[in-house]
Design an enzyme around this catalytic site. Sequence first.
Site, PDB file in Angstrom:
ATOM      1  N   SER A 274      15.646  21.795 -15.862  1.00 46.21           N
ATOM      2  CA  SER A 274      14.476  22.598 -16.210  1.00 46.21           C
ATOM      3  C   SER A 274      14.934  23.913 -16.813  1.00 46.21           C
ATOM      4  O   SER A 274      15.961  24.461 -16.433  1.00 46.21           O
ATOM      5  CB  SER A 274      13.661  22.852 -14.934  1.00 46.21           C
TER       6      SER A 274
ATOM      7  N   GLU B  88      10.321   8.248 -16.714  1.00 48.42           N
ATOM      8  CA  GLU B  88       8.996   8.833 -17.003  1.00 48.42           C
ATOM      9  C   GLU B  88       8.561   8.500 -18.431  1.00 48.42           C
ATOM     10  O   GLU B  88       7.408   8.145 -18.688  1.00 48.42           O
ATOM     11  CB  GLU B  88       9.038  10.351 -16.843  1.00 48.42           C
TER      12      GLU B  88
ATOM     13  N   HIS C 138       0.835  -1.215   0.000  1.00 44.64           N
ATOM     14  CA  HIS C 138       0.000   0.000   0.000  1.00 44.64           C
ATOM     15  C   HIS C 138       0.864   1.257   0.000  1.00 44.64           C
ATOM     16  O   HIS C 138       0.438   2.298   0.485  1.00 44.64           O
ATOM     17  CB  HIS C 138      -0.938   0.030   1.218  1.00 44.64           C
TER      18      HIS C 138
ATOM     19  N   LYS D  63      16.366  21.813 -10.661  1.00 40.06           N
ATOM     20  CA  LYS D  63      15.734  20.556 -11.069  1.00 40.06           C
ATOM     21  C   LYS D  63      16.691  19.568 -11.729  1.00 40.06           C
ATOM     22  O   LYS D  63      17.551  19.944 -12.509  1.00 40.06           O
ATOM     23  CB  LYS D  63      14.601  20.842 -12.058  1.00 40.06           C
TER      24      LYS D  63
END
Length: 469
Positions: free
Chosen positions: A279, A292, A158, A285
């Site tokens: 970024s 992804e 979970h 970043k």
Amino acid sequence: MENKKLWAGRFEKSTDEMINEFQASINFDKRMYHEDIEGSIAHAKMLAAQNIISADDCKKIVDGLKNILEKIDHDEFNFSVDLEDIHMNIEKSLTDSIGEAGGRLHTARSRNDQVALDTHLYVRRQVVEVQKLIVEVEKALVNAAEKYRSVIMPGYTHLQRAQPILLAHHLMAYFSMLSRDLDRFKGVYDRADIMPLGAGALAGTTFPIDRQRVANDLNFKNIYNNSLDAVSDRDYILEFMSAASILMIHLSRLSEELILWCSREFSFIELDDAHCTGSSMMPQKKNPDVPELVRGKTGRVIGHLMAMLTTVKALPLAYNKDLQEDKEGLFDVIDTIKFSLAVYAEIINGIKVNESNMLKAVEEDFSNATDLADYLVKKNLPFREAHAVSGKIVHDCIAKNIYLKDMTLDDFKKYSDLFAEDIHEAIKPETCVANRNSFGGTAYHQVEMQIISAREIIFSQENFIEKVN
Ligand code: ARG
């Protein structure tokens, strides 16, 4: 080259230009040129062996096809949309260069069995390429498991910290998934290893062909027993896409974990700088683009599978032009999974693990609560009661903002007389891990066994792939 249609005989008008473009597949099926020529050579040789064409014509055809192969290999071939597809582009070019003999090649054959043959050959070849790339990711996982063999982290259920495990155990779970993928692709290979040529358009042929000879020549294990099935079957493409989808789901699940793990919130791992991007606005970043993207591309691969299932679902036998829609999806699936696998091996090799943060996530929480309960069970308390005692202790610790390790023996004894000096040893992360020594568990010894057997599995997979090649 004059591009009169090879089938123009019964037509009065030439094809509308837009329709021409709409129904052509040359822009994507040209990637099967090698298979098309290989198949045509086998077909021509069989026709000659059966005295359906002369040996002389056969030689002209084979030489002519080899010439075309060279030309395409060297980017010197002009593909024409007017000639629809790879089959007619090659046949027309052959006839233009060798004359009448070229016109005999298509005897006892239709593009329906021809395209099926090409696609079988193509899928078979690509399965092996995919398998090789899967093995590279497997190796990267096993190497990482070996490198970080004693690193402890929380295992989750979970997405809540559940029980301490070895990072190596977690990585080896993905090895198991990938080795099933490799196995699934073996199945795909077996079902693609069946020769459709000789089915003709749908009903077989009036010529005394020898299908077994073609199958032997092209190294096919089986021959389709039913000509209608031979030209209509796209199961092997569906199976390839299914195996590819399951593979991508595995990579996507791993991606999701890597993305979480390299977030500031987890800080379990760092991806190599060379595998991330920054970024344009936020200077701090470092984004995990590759996992992804693999996660994103999973949707695309599953989408192609859905599209193909839907395309085939209500098709009457035998060939229908709808079936031409099999290729773009298939090719995109192949390109996508090959690229994803290649990139993934790199990503795994480049991961740096933050061992102390992983351990901290175990130590500053209660993932050893099961071990506390198990301790009491081993002192003969029924598990259900031990669970209740352990749960109460956790509850009180949370209230006091302490962990199990912070409790003294006297503190423990308030909950049960069964606690003794060995309790602190029993709930250490290392002990929790070492004690889960059931077969397939996370104990050091068990994970070591998994790694040893994984090396053997990889060795036999590589041997298998080399043999198929
Ligand atoms: N380009 C076609 C395909 O990919 C080849 C078969 C065409 N057959 C036909 N009867 N039009 O499916």
